[in-house]
Design a protein around this motif. Structure first.
Motif, PDB file in Angstrom:
ATOM      1  N   PHE A  39      43.191 103.216  43.887  1.00 41.78           N
ATOM      2  CA  PHE A  39      42.968 101.899  44.470  1.00 41.78           C
ATOM      3  C   PHE A  39      41.564 101.409  44.143  1.00 41.78           C
ATOM      4  CE2 PHE A  39      46.795 102.805  46.476  1.00 41.78           C
ATOM      5  CZ  PHE A  39      47.180 101.869  47.413  1.00 41.78           C
ATOM      6  N   ALA A  43      40.785  97.025  47.792  1.00 41.74           N
ATOM      7  CA  ALA A  43      42.156  97.319  48.220  1.00 41.74           C
ATOM      8  C   ALA A  43      42.198  98.565  49.100  1.00 41.74           C
ATOM      9  CB  ALA A  43      43.054  97.506  47.005  1.00 41.74           C
ATOM     10  N   THR A  46      41.121  97.722  52.705  1.00 42.89           N
ATOM     11  CA  THR A  46      42.173  97.033  53.454  1.00 42.89           C
ATOM     12  C   THR A  46      43.331  97.968  53.765  1.00 42.89           C
ATOM     13  OG1 THR A  46      41.593  94.957  52.358  1.00 42.89           O
ATOM     14  CG2 THR A  46      43.728  95.054  53.444  1.00 42.89           C
ATOM     15  N   THR A 193      42.970  90.050  50.650  1.00 43.65           N
ATOM     16  CA  THR A 193      42.998  91.322  49.928  1.00 43.65           C
ATOM     17  C   THR A 193      44.266  92.122  50.202  1.00 43.65           C
ATOM     18  OG1 THR A 193      41.799  92.420  51.717  1.00 43.65           O
ATOM     19  CG2 THR A 193      40.490  91.482  49.921  1.00 43.65           C
ATOM     20  N   LEU A 197      48.599  94.786  47.670  1.00 44.43           N
ATOM     21  CA  LEU A 197      48.566  96.197  48.030  1.00 44.43           C
ATOM     22  C   LEU A 197      49.833  96.910  47.574  1.00 44.43           C
ATOM     23  CD1 LEU A 197      47.084  96.139  51.655  1.00 44.43           C
ATOM     24  CD2 LEU A 197      45.902  96.613  49.498  1.00 44.43           C
TER      25      LEU A 197
END
Length: 249
Positions: A39, A43, A46, A193, A197
């Motif tokens: 990630f 990302a 979050t 954000t 994901l």
């Protein structure tokens, strides 16, 4: 090793820490998402809030049933930190990442040393809640949480022990309330954000963390408060050493 297995193993460790120690989930989840699962930092932050928030809420239920949550102090603690967290988060965007990482490591190390000193454990009695003390400590923790970008449990537990004289089980349970509030509040500001994901990774990670939290709660019930406090302090020292090494690279 596949991403699914890495997510399950990492989630189990994060959940175990949150359930047993009342903190450390963000500190463990974010590096795992970045270094093991690929990630980006934005990302991962979050996704970490999603994972830690869901796990903390689940673990909070179990601790509440056991009577380990001090709702009044926890609510004051969490509410007082919301605005300072937002302000500090805005200020953090102008600071170099190595500076923030080194500051995180220093605060974690100092907190661990303080907890390892004799006589810092709670008394075992339900403390008298001092609203000014709870609000002041919560505001300070909120500012540090916003500045360092974590859920705050790794600082909430020792603060509840050393400032409000909670015993370790009550500090762990109340910390989960604070983490849940902080995580949900932070997610509200991170809608942009959350769009890209990878939920195929986040979902099993969160599921394993939730299951791990139940095991962590059972572990906390079997381990004495002072021993659990020493384990937490040593875990903080390990996190501090790792992050300081990363900042100095």
């Amino acid at each position: 090793m596949s991403a699914l297995i890495l997510a399950l193993v990492s989630g189990g460790v994060v959940g175990l820490a949150l359930g047993a120690l009342g903190g450390g989930g963000s500190v463990l989840a974010v590096p795992a998402l970045i270094y093991l699962l690929g990630f980006t930092p934005a990302a991962a932050t979050t996704a970490g809030l999603v994972i830690v928030g869901a796990t903390s809420l689940t673990a909070l239920y179990g601790h509440a049933r056991s009577g380990n949550v001090r709702w009044k102090a926890g609510a004051l603690f969490a509410a007082a930190g919301l605005l300072p967290a937002a302000a500090a988060g805005a200020a953090a965007s102008g600071l170099p990442q190595p500076v923030l990482t080194a500051a995180f490591a220093g605060i974690a190390a100092l907190t661990a040393v303080r907890m390892l000193r004799p006589g810092r454990a709670g008394t075992g009695r339900t403390p008298k809640v001092r609203p000014a003390g709870a609000a002041g400590a919560g505001a300070g923790l909120g500012a540090l949480t916003g500045l360092l970008g974590v859920g705050g449990g790794f600082l909430a537990v020792p603060t509840l022990v050393t400032v409000l004289a909670f015993d370790m089980p009550a500090a762990v349970g109340t910390s989960l309330l604070v983490i849940s509030v902080n995580s949900l509040a932070a997610l509200v500001t991170r809608g942009a954000t959350a769009a890209g994901l990878d939920w195929a990774v986040i979902a099993p990670f969160a599921g394993a963390a939730i299951l791990g939290a139940w095991d962590g709660r059972r572990l906390a019930a079997k381990v004495s408060g002072p021993l659990l406090q020493r384990i937490f302090a040593l875990a903080l020292l390990a996190v501090a050493a790792f992050m300081l090494a990363d900042a100095l690279r």
